[in-house]
Motif scaffolding. Structure first.
Motif, short mmCIF file in Angstrom:
data_model
loop_
_atom_site.label_atom_id
_atom_site.label_comp_id
_atom_site.label_asym_id
_atom_site.label_seq_id
_atom_site.Cartn_x
_atom_site.Cartn_y
_atom_site.Cartn_z
N GLY A 1 9.38 -21.61 -44.57
CA GLY A 1 10.48 -21.07 -45.24
C GLY A 1 11.66 -20.66 -44.23
N THR A 2 12.55 -19.83 -44.87
CA THR A 2 13.92 -19.53 -44.29
C THR A 2 14.33 -18.05 -44.39
OG1 THR A 2 15.17 -19.95 -46.18
CG2 THR A 2 14.67 -21.78 -44.47
N ALA A 3 14.83 -17.67 -43.14
CA ALA A 3 15.20 -16.18 -43.27
C ALA A 3 16.46 -15.98 -42.26
CB ALA A 3 14.17 -15.10 -42.96
N TYR A 4 17.33 -14.99 -42.71
CA TYR A 4 18.48 -14.54 -41.81
C TYR A 4 17.94 -13.70 -40.90
CZ TYR A 4 22.90 -15.82 -43.95
OH TYR A 4 23.98 -16.56 -44.32
N ASP A 5 18.20 -13.71 -39.67
CA ASP A 5 17.91 -12.93 -38.64
C ASP A 5 18.36 -11.39 -38.94
OD1 ASP A 5 20.67 -13.46 -37.80
OD2 ASP A 5 20.13 -12.24 -36.22
N ALA A 6 17.73 -10.37 -38.10
CA ALA A 6 17.93 -9.30 -38.29
C ALA A 6 19.19 -8.52 -38.49
CB ALA A 6 17.26 -8.30 -37.48
N THR A 7 20.33 -9.42 -37.90
CA THR A 7 21.88 -9.17 -37.86
C THR A 7 22.55 -10.02 -39.02
OG1 THR A 7 22.48 -10.86 -36.42
CG2 THR A 7 21.73 -8.75 -35.35
N ASN A 8 21.75 -10.66 -39.65
CA ASN A 8 22.56 -11.57 -40.79
C ASN A 8 23.42 -12.38 -40.26
OD1 ASN A 8 20.98 -10.75 -43.35
ND2 ASN A 8 22.09 -8.84 -43.32
N THR A 9 23.33 -13.06 -39.20
CA THR A 9 24.28 -13.96 -38.57
C THR A 9 23.65 -15.42 -38.38
OG1 THR A 9 23.46 -13.41 -36.64
CG2 THR A 9 25.48 -12.26 -37.28
N THR A 10 22.35 -15.46 -38.21
CA THR A 10 21.64 -16.96 -38.04
C THR A 10 20.55 -17.03 -39.06
OG1 THR A 10 22.21 -16.79 -35.75
CG2 THR A 10 20.57 -18.31 -36.42
N ILE A 11 20.39 -18.33 -39.62
CA ILE A 11 19.28 -18.57 -40.58
C ILE A 11 18.17 -19.25 -39.70
CG2 ILE A 11 18.66 -20.07 -42.41
CD1 ILE A 11 21.55 -19.61 -43.47
N MET A 12 17.13 -18.65 -39.77
CA MET A 12 15.99 -19.19 -39.06
C MET A 12 15.16 -20.07 -40.24
SD MET A 12 14.71 -15.91 -36.55
CE MET A 12 14.82 -14.76 -38.03
N VAL A 13 14.72 -21.24 -39.46
CA VAL A 13 14.05 -22.09 -40.44
C VAL A 13 12.54 -22.42 -39.87
CG1 VAL A 13 13.93 -24.29 -41.45
CG2 VAL A 13 16.27 -23.08 -41.27
#
Length: 146
Positions: free
Chosen positions: A39-51
């Protein structure tokens, strides 16, 4: 899913705070392991999408190590408590992994991992992870408490 265009690269559009997939489930060793779906999610700061590209199995009873079928505990020794599951990423290599922490706000991050996002929580009681089922944002214990 809507599509966005950034520069010369065509990429999916993810609203800030998004989390897709990353469903948690009891692993083959239901006492100590958790499986995390791709899956995918933004990091806690909403700056990077982690896949997370594939299923990842992490072991609660072993100190954290990179990769699947490897340790997941951030620090200390295993205990009967609530553990928070964090998706983590190294920005220098792009490696995405996960870890377990007793902290809901500040996990002890492995060296060189700087991005994080809490993706769920589990409970360990009577020396085992309580069996559960995740459906979206809802976590339901397999055996109800009376």
């Amino acid at each position: 899913m809507a599509q966005g265009f950034t520069g010369t690269q065509h990429t999916p559009f993810f609203p800030q705070g998004s989390l897709f997939g990353l469903t948690l489930s009891n692993g083959t060793d239901a006492t100590n392991d958790i499986d995390i779906a791709a899956g995918t999610a933004y990091d806690a700061t909403n700056t990077t999408i982690m896949v997370l590209a594939g299923v990842l199995t992490k072991q609660l009873d072993v100190a954290w190590a990179v990769g699947t079928n490897a340790g997941g505990l951030d620090t200390g020794t295993i205990a009967n408590t609530t553990y928070h599951i964090w998706l983590i990423q190294r920005i220098d290599t792009g490696v995405v992994d996960a870890l377990f922490s007793a902290s809901a706000t500040a996990p002890t991050m492995p060296a060189n991992y700087t991005l994080k996002r809490r993706i769920g929580s589990i409970v360990r009681a009577a020396a085992a992870i309580k069996a559960f089922v995740q459906d979206g944002d809802q976590f339901v214990w397999a055996v109800m408490v009376s």
